[in-house]
Scaffold this motif. Structure first.
Motif, PDB file in Angstrom:
ATOM      1  N   VAL A   6       0.877  -1.373   0.105  1.00 29.06           N
ATOM      2  CA  VAL A   6       0.029  -0.070  -0.141  1.00 29.06           C
ATOM      3  C   VAL A   6       0.935   1.194   0.044  1.00 29.06           C
ATOM      4  O   VAL A   6       0.722   2.106  -0.804  1.00 29.06           O
ATOM      5  N   VAL A   7       1.975   1.326   1.013  1.00 31.87           N
ATOM      6  CA  VAL A   7       2.652   2.287   1.037  1.00 31.87           C
ATOM      7  C   VAL A   7       3.523   2.725  -0.231  1.00 31.87           C
ATOM      8  O   VAL A   7       3.804   3.911  -0.681  1.00 31.87           O
ATOM      9  N   LEU A   9       3.065   1.765  -3.314  1.00 31.86           N
ATOM     10  CA  LEU A   9       2.266   1.859  -4.418  1.00 31.86           C
ATOM     11  C   LEU A   9       1.715   3.467  -4.651  1.00 31.86           C
ATOM     12  O   LEU A   9       1.708   3.987  -5.508  1.00 31.86           O
ATOM     13  N   ALA A  10       1.366   3.696  -3.411  1.00 37.00           N
ATOM     14  CA  ALA A  10       0.729   4.984  -2.959  1.00 37.00           C
ATOM     15  C   ALA A  10       1.904   6.277  -3.211  1.00 37.00           C
ATOM     16  O   ALA A  10       1.651   7.243  -3.841  1.00 37.00           O
ATOM     17  N   LEU A  11       3.174   5.979  -2.788  1.00 39.99           N
ATOM     18  CA  LEU A  11       4.053   6.983  -3.010  1.00 39.99           C
ATOM     19  C   LEU A  11       4.519   6.964  -4.349  1.00 39.99           C
ATOM     20  O   LEU A  11       4.962   7.894  -4.988  1.00 39.99           O
ATOM     21  N   VAL A  12       4.630   5.806  -4.935  1.00 38.96           N
ATOM     22  CA  VAL A  12       4.999   5.729  -6.523  1.00 38.96           C
ATOM     23  C   VAL A  12       4.163   6.745  -7.213  1.00 38.96           C
ATOM     24  O   VAL A  12       4.301   7.321  -8.104  1.00 38.96           O
ATOM     25  N   GLN A  13       2.615   6.442  -6.929  1.00 36.76           N
ATOM     26  CA  GLN A  13       1.625   7.181  -7.830  1.00 36.76           C
ATOM     27  C   GLN A  13       1.717   8.528  -7.498  1.00 36.76           C
ATOM     28  O   GLN A  13       1.887   9.380  -8.334  1.00 36.76           O
ATOM     29  N   GLY A  14       1.702   8.852  -6.385  1.00 35.58           N
ATOM     30  CA  GLY A  14       1.835  10.371  -5.823  1.00 35.58           C
ATOM     31  C   GLY A  14       3.171  11.196  -6.221  1.00 35.58           C
ATOM     32  O   GLY A  14       2.828  12.245  -6.827  1.00 35.58           O
ATOM     33  N   LEU A 220      -8.638   4.029   1.577  1.00 35.97           N
ATOM     34  CA  LEU A 220      -8.276   5.213   2.114  1.00 35.97           C
ATOM     35  C   LEU A 220      -6.919   5.612   2.547  1.00 35.97           C
ATOM     36  O   LEU A 220      -6.363   6.844   2.284  1.00 35.97           O
ATOM     37  N   ALA A 221      -6.001   4.704   2.891  1.00 39.28           N
ATOM     38  CA  ALA A 221      -4.694   4.989   3.305  1.00 39.28           C
ATOM     39  C   ALA A 221      -4.103   5.335   2.045  1.00 39.28           C
ATOM     40  O   ALA A 221      -3.103   6.293   1.789  1.00 39.28           O
ATOM     41  N   GLY A 222      -4.193   4.509   1.075  1.00 39.67           N
ATOM     42  CA  GLY A 222      -3.684   4.730  -0.447  1.00 39.67           C
ATOM     43  C   GLY A 222      -4.084   6.076  -0.786  1.00 39.67           C
ATOM     44  O   GLY A 222      -3.217   6.751  -1.446  1.00 39.67           O
ATOM     45  N   THR A 223      -5.326   6.633  -0.889  1.00 37.03           N
ATOM     46  CA  THR A 223      -5.705   7.839  -1.282  1.00 37.03           C
ATOM     47  C   THR A 223      -5.167   9.136  -0.451  1.00 37.03           C
ATOM     48  O   THR A 223      -4.369   9.823  -1.091  1.00 37.03           O
ATOM     49  N   SER A 229       1.664  12.913  -0.995  1.00 36.96           N
ATOM     50  CA  SER A 229       3.014  12.928  -1.580  1.00 36.96           C
ATOM     51  C   SER A 229       3.035  13.589  -2.956  1.00 36.96           C
ATOM     52  O   SER A 229       3.927  14.424  -3.359  1.00 36.96           O
ATOM     53  N   ALA A 230       1.652  13.645  -3.576  1.00 39.98           N
ATOM     54  CA  ALA A 230       1.390  14.383  -4.866  1.00 39.98           C
ATOM     55  C   ALA A 230       1.561  15.922  -4.651  1.00 39.98           C
ATOM     56  O   ALA A 230       2.145  16.422  -5.363  1.00 39.98           O
ATOM     57  N   TYR A 231       1.038  16.474  -3.496  1.00 41.94           N
ATOM     58  CA  TYR A 231       0.841  17.670  -3.031  1.00 41.94           C
ATOM     59  C   TYR A 231       2.420  18.367  -2.854  1.00 41.94           C
ATOM     60  O   TYR A 231       2.777  19.408  -3.438  1.00 41.94           O
TER      61      TYR A 231
END
Length: 266
Positions: A6-7, A9-14, A220-223, A229-231
């Motif tokens: 989760v962490v 993939l979320a960081l990679v996307q963001g 929710l955590a991924g969002t 990270s995107a911001y």
């Protein structure tokens, strides 16, 4: 999914969504290199939602002015620079919508290989490097013309090829047209809003009726993590390009592309 997945993939996307390094390439490569199972469509939607929230919040003042100016123009008042910018964003989004609908199945079935990703990373990375080195000018996003919007929109359609990078190819086209680094980046970020909305909407439609269970906590955590990270990435990138330009990202793309070609086809 476990929490490490989760962490990551979320960081990679963001982080990669708004950098000129291709988020789709990184999201394709993560499960390939880690042997993780596919994260599923629902989690992809959650990650894109986080990125969307980040860019909307970051450019909230500009978006508000664009919306108000559009309402004023519809009521017969003069078309100011904010209304024109909104029009250019909409116009530049049309090519990728048309090409995406026509080529979606082809891209998903035949163009997600490491070979295509590697070649795209290198070739479009070198194009970005050339544009930043020789072609950039001083115009900002409010000084775009109709033809500029069409050219940048046409370039954005190339981002359907994995490894190209939507932000990278739109910034490249903008630099080639004489925009400043900051102007090119800001227009590229504004362009991402309708693209993410449309892409996420298509994924959400596909998700309807699927019997697979959804892990609400992971989504929710991924969002949240993708959004935060995107911001941060948008802010840091706009500051960084004033000092060092696009060349560090060009070097990263070329090295990653060469490594992929060697690793999978050497």
């Amino acid at each position: 999914m476990d929490w490490l997945q989760v962490v990551v993939l979320a960081l990679v996307q963001g982080i990669s969504e708004f950098l000129p390094v291709s988020s789709s390439a990184h999201l394709i490569l993560v499960p390939v290199l880690t042997q993780w199972e596919d994260q599923g469509l629902a989690f992809d939607v959650a990650l894109h939602l986080g990125s969307l929230l980040a860019v909307v919040i970051y450019f909230r003042h500009e978006l508000w002015q664009m919306a108000m100016s559009c309402f004023s123009a519809l009521k017969g008042q003069r078309v100011d620079r904010d209304a024109r910018l909104a029009g250019w964003v909409i116009l530049a989004t049309l090519p990728v919508c048309v090409v995406g609908l026509l080529m979606r199945d082809v891209v998903s079935e035949y163009m997600r290989s490491p070979l295509i990703i590697g070649l795209s990373l290198v070739s479009f990375g070198l194009w970005l490097g050339y544009a930043d080195w020789r072609k950039r000018g001083t115009r900002n996003e409010y000084q775009l013309t109709l033809s500029d919007a069409l050219w940048i929109g046409g370039a954005q359609a190339l981002a359907l090829i994995p490894g190209t990078s939507r932000s990278g190819v739109t910034m490249t086209a903008a630099l080639m047209l004489g925009m400043s680094r900051e102007g090119a980046a800001r227009f590229s970020f504004l362009l991402s809003i309708p693209v993410i909305v449309l892409a996420g909407g298509l994924e959400a439609i596909e998700l309807i009726g699927q019997p697979n269970p959804i892990d609400g906590t992971a989504m929710l955590a991924g969002t949240l993590l993708s959004g935060l990270s995107a911001y941060a990435c948008i802010h840091v990138f706009l500051v960084l390009i004033k000092r060092v330009g696009m060349q560090p990202f060009v070097v990263y793309r070329v090295l990653l592309g060469i490594w992929l070609l060697w690793f999978f086809h050497g």
